[in-house]
Each structure stands twice: as structure tokens, then as C-alpha cells.
Design a protein around this motif. Structure first.
Motif, PDB file in Angstrom:
ATOM      1  N   LYS A  23      94.825 -55.768 -51.691  1.00  0.00           N
ATOM      2  CA  LYS A  23      95.618 -56.279 -52.602  1.00  0.00           C
ATOM      3  C   LYS A  23      94.742 -57.643 -53.180  1.00  0.00           C
ATOM      4  CE  LYS A  23      96.679 -60.118 -48.969  1.00  0.00           C
ATOM      5  NZ  LYS A  23      97.824 -60.780 -48.357  1.00  0.00           N
ATOM      6  N   ASN A  24      93.377 -57.878 -52.757  1.00  0.00           N
ATOM      7  CA  ASN A  24      92.317 -58.659 -53.274  1.00  0.00           C
ATOM      8  C   ASN A  24      91.348 -57.779 -54.108  1.00  0.00           C
ATOM      9  OD1 ASN A  24      93.824 -60.651 -51.941  1.00  0.00           O
ATOM     10  ND2 ASN A  24      92.413 -60.678 -49.969  1.00  0.00           N
ATOM     11  N   LEU A  25      91.509 -56.528 -54.046  1.00  0.00           N
ATOM     12  CA  LEU A  25      90.491 -55.801 -55.178  1.00  0.00           C
ATOM     13  C   LEU A  25      91.320 -55.099 -56.005  1.00  0.00           C
ATOM     14  CD1 LEU A  25      87.744 -53.974 -52.795  1.00  0.00           C
ATOM     15  CD2 LEU A  25      87.555 -56.019 -54.247  1.00  0.00           C
TER      16      LEU A  25
ATOM     17  N   ALA B  33      81.558 -46.402 -56.398  1.00  0.00           N
ATOM     18  CA  ALA B  33      80.453 -45.942 -57.275  1.00  0.00           C
ATOM     19  C   ALA B  33      78.998 -46.338 -57.008  1.00  0.00           C
ATOM     20  CB  ALA B  33      80.589 -46.359 -58.835  1.00  0.00           C
ATOM     21  N   LYS B  34      78.967 -47.568 -56.584  1.00  0.00           N
ATOM     22  CA  LYS B  34      77.574 -48.072 -55.841  1.00  0.00           C
ATOM     23  C   LYS B  34      77.311 -47.636 -54.527  1.00  0.00           C
ATOM     24  CE  LYS B  34      75.490 -49.940 -58.172  1.00  0.00           C
ATOM     25  NZ  LYS B  34      74.155 -49.613 -59.046  1.00  0.00           N
TER      26      LYS B  34
ATOM     27  N   LYS C 136      87.460 -53.077 -59.487  1.00  0.00           N
ATOM     28  CA  LYS C 136      86.449 -53.427 -58.732  1.00  0.00           C
ATOM     29  C   LYS C 136      86.170 -52.738 -57.507  1.00  0.00           C
ATOM     30  CE  LYS C 136      84.437 -56.806 -59.276  1.00  0.00           C
ATOM     31  NZ  LYS C 136      83.046 -57.026 -59.462  1.00  0.00           N
ATOM     32  N   GLU C 137      87.395 -51.822 -57.180  1.00  0.00           N
ATOM     33  CA  GLU C 137      87.212 -50.961 -56.101  1.00  0.00           C
ATOM     34  C   GLU C 137      86.457 -49.768 -56.570  1.00  0.00           C
ATOM     35  OE1 GLU C 137      90.343 -47.902 -54.001  1.00  0.00           O
ATOM     36  OE2 GLU C 137      90.705 -49.943 -53.855  1.00  0.00           O
TER      37      GLU C 137
ATOM     38  N   TYR D 275      81.993 -39.203 -47.592  1.00  0.00           N
ATOM     39  CA  TYR D 275      82.926 -39.785 -47.183  1.00  0.00           C
ATOM     40  C   TYR D 275      82.725 -41.242 -47.814  1.00  0.00           C
ATOM     41  CZ  TYR D 275      86.068 -43.061 -44.895  1.00  0.00           C
ATOM     42  OH  TYR D 275      86.945 -43.939 -44.555  1.00  0.00           O
ATOM     43  N   ILE D 276      83.754 -41.971 -48.521  1.00  0.00           N
ATOM     44  CA  ILE D 276      83.468 -43.279 -48.856  1.00  0.00           C
ATOM     45  C   ILE D 276      84.870 -44.162 -48.353  1.00  0.00           C
ATOM     46  CG2 ILE D 276      83.370 -45.009 -50.696  1.00  0.00           C
ATOM     47  CD1 ILE D 276      82.022 -42.906 -52.293  1.00  0.00           C
ATOM     48  N   GLY D 277      84.601 -45.309 -47.630  1.00  0.00           N
ATOM     49  CA  GLY D 277      85.597 -45.969 -47.212  1.00  0.00           C
ATOM     50  C   GLY D 277      85.565 -47.445 -47.383  1.00  0.00           C
TER      51      GLY D 277
END
Length: 350
Positions: free
Chosen positions: A50-52, A62-63, A56-57, A344-346
Motif C-alpha cells: 500500500k506504500n509503494l 527493474a533495478k 515505484k514497485e 525470481y524477484i520479490g
């Protein structure tokens, strides 16, 4: 056929254990999971969906992907785990998204102070730097200390002098200024008295500061030669004073690698990670108690740290290529890639 071979191997080793050998020295040889693999983190803490914003997510993801693919490419091409760790962390240090390098938080004095460490699991050689203000990539300084000095840790002006001698990139302190980090400092200072005594520790770690202290970056890797490596880099804690140094540059707390067990990079409330020697403790639980990487990481992060009142997480990889990303917070920026190139990205605690 593969499973039959493993079963026969295990049975043979079990027979050997009956000869009175020390059980620690009679560990079963586990099936290799990955020929090479890499894991990264960009810090743990109160990271809530809820804060991103979606934008921005996506930026964080991506980075994280950009960074891990740098290390993965090195490993895939037969490069060393230590090179993969350093180059991957360089990418995150150059991004204002993370509390390391370019995105470092501000101290009470309005400066940016960096800590970093790196360790080679093959040789147990290690390097670390603390409290630097002008070295663009602190993990590169830690690597230079490991490779080109007889020491493990250098700090402050001496570390910066060594960086110059090593030809590392030196920048004006203004390079590390980011508006959002500066505003975080102002917010905390406006809500706190100007003087904080040592016995006011609980007040010092209020919710604002607590949410600002987890932005560490780290990487662990296993290369095709079976060598492990780990590295960690941070800007420390927002509003820190008195030259405070956390767990990041401390070998055994923030970073540890040993080819016999695992490689670990920590992110969390540094004071607690120092007291419990988190990174080494995970390795020791594997070496002396025969725990798996997953069991050891869970015991330390989900039991030992919370019992003392701390929080945070670790990423780790063992000599068989098993990977873990264990944390007890609402989220941890993280990513993995195995020898098949599966990514995998989390972010959140899913």
C-alpha cells in the motif's frame, strides 16, 4: 537412475557412520541443486504494498533484475563468485533506490557515511571498510582491502586514503545527496530532541528511524568452480550519531562465506545482528549441528533475533546451490537466479 545413485550413496555413508566416527564429520553428501546461482537483497523492513506506487514497485524490480543479471552473466561465463558479488553490488550502490552508495541515508550531522564488506569462501579472506564519505563504491574498496592489504577492516580517513592509493573512484560528498533521504532526516530530527542520551536507546529507535535503518544491499553467489562469496554495503541508519557502525562491515555478522557451508549477507537492525553474529551463526549451525541452510537461517532469523527484540533478514546460498531468503519483516527487496537462468524477484512477505 539419479535417485538410485543418491540412495546407494546415502546407504553407504550411513554404514560408515556406524564405525564410531564423529557424526559431524560423517555428514551425508547432498545432491547438488545448482551448478551456479546468485541471490541479492536490497534491504528489509516495513515494506508494504500500500506504500509503494505501481511505478515505484516496477522501478525497484527493474533495478533488482538489472543488478542480478550482471552477476549471473559473470557466473554463466565461468567467472568467479567474488567478481559476481562485487559487480552486482556496484549496480545497487549506483542507484538512489537503495541505502548504499548513491542512495545512502543521512547521519545526524547531515553527512553520508558508508560501510561495506566482502568475503571469499574459498580462502576465507575478507575485506571491509567503515565510515567513508567520498568513495563512490564502498564494496570495491572492501574488495581492494581484501586483495591488496594485509588487513581486514579500514575506517574513515585511513580507508579513504587507501582508496585513493588503489585508484578507486573518489567523489565529492555532494554526489550522495538525494532529496528524499534528506527529508527523512529532517522528519526524524523535527520529532526528536536535539540531544539523545545513551540510556534513551528505546526512544532513539522510534518507528520513523526503525523504518529507515534497513536499507542495506547484499549479494551471495556460487560459481562453477564451487566457490562461494558474499558481500554487503550500506549507508547505515538515518540520524545515526557518534560514528555509529552497524553489522554490515563486520565479518561474521553482516557478511560471511565459507566453501564448507554457505555464504550469507545480512540486512536488519545491526546492533542485534552484531550481538548474535548472525552470518557466522548460520554457517556454524550447519557445520557443527548438521542443519540444512534453510533450517539454520530460519532458526536464527525467526527465533534468535526476534527473541532479543531485533528484526531483519538474510540471503544465503550453500555449497550445493540451495538458496534462502529468510526475513521476519513486512518485506525484503530480493531476487534469485539459478543455473537455468530462472529469475525470481520479490518485495513483500508473500
Amino acid at each position: 537412475m539419479k535417485n538410485l545413485f543418491v540412495s546407494i550413496l546415502i546407504f553407504t555413508l550411513l554404514i560408515g557412520c556406524k564405525k564410531g566416527n564423529d557424526p559431524v564429520e560423517s555428514k551425508l553428501i547432498l545432491e547438488k541443486q545448482n551448478e551456479f546461482a546468485i541471490v541479492i537483497h536490497g534491504g528489509a523492513g516495513t515494506i508494504l504494498k500500500k506504500n509503494l506506487s505501481p511505478e515505484k514497485e516496477a522501478e525497484y524490480k527493474a533495478k533488482l533484475e538489472e543488478a542480478i543479471r550482471v552477476g549471473y552473466t559473470i557466473l554463466k561465463n565461468g567467472g568467479s563468485s567474488i567478481d559476481a558479488v562485487q559487480k552486482t553490488i556496484n549496480v545497487m550502490e549506483d542507484s538512489p533506490l537503495f541505502n548504499a552508495g548513491k542512495g545512502a541515508v543521512f547521519t545526524n550531522a547531515g553527512t553520508n557515511e558508508h560501510d561495506a564488506s566482502i568475503m571469499d569462501g574459498k580462502t576465507l579472506n575478507a575485506g571491509a571498510s567503515a565510515g567513508t564519505k567520498t568513495v563512490r563504491n564502498p564494496i570495491s574498496l572492501a574488495r581492494a582491502i581484501m586483495d591488496n592489504s594485509p588487513h581486514v577492516m579500514l575506517s574513515g580517513n585511513g580507508a579513504e586514503e587507501f582508496a585513493v592509493e588503489q585508484g578507486l573512484q573518489i567523489v565529492d560528498p555532494s554526489y550522495f545527496y538525494t532529496e528524499n533521504r534528506f527529508q527523512s532526516l529532517q522528519k526524524i530530527k523535527s520529532n526528536k530532541p536535539s540531544s539523545i542520551k545513551l540510556d534513551e536507546k528505546d526512544a532513539f529507535y522510534d518507528s520513523n528511524i526503525k523504518d529507515s535503518k534497513f536499507g542495506t544491499v547484499g549479494c551471495v553467489a556460487l560459481d562453477k568452480n564451487g566457490n562461494l562469496a558474499a558481500g554487503t554495503s550500506t549507508g547505515g541508519m538515518t540520524n545515526k550519531r557518534w560514528g555509529r557502525i552497524g553489522d554490515t562491515p563486520i565479518i561474521g555478522a553482516g557478511t560471511y562465506a565459507n566453501n564448507n557451508t554457505c555464504a550469507v549477507s545480512s540486512t536488519g537492525w545491526g546492533e542485534f545482528f552484531i550481538r548474535t553474529v548472525v552470518a557466522y551463526d548460520i554457517s556454524a549451525l550447519m557445520e557443527y549441528k548438521g542443519l540444512s541452510l534453510s533450517e539454520a537461517a530460519k532458526k536464527v532469523i525467526q527465533k534468535k533475533i526476534p527473541d532479543l527484540g531485533g528484526d531483519g533478514g538474510v540471503i544465503a546460498i550453500d555449497k550445493q546451490g540451495n538458496m534462502v531468503m529468510e526475513f521476519n519483516t513486512a518485506g525484503m527487496y530480493r531476487a534469485t537466479m539459478n543455473d537455468l537462468g530462472e529469475l525470481y524477484i520479490g518485495i513483500y512477505n508473500e
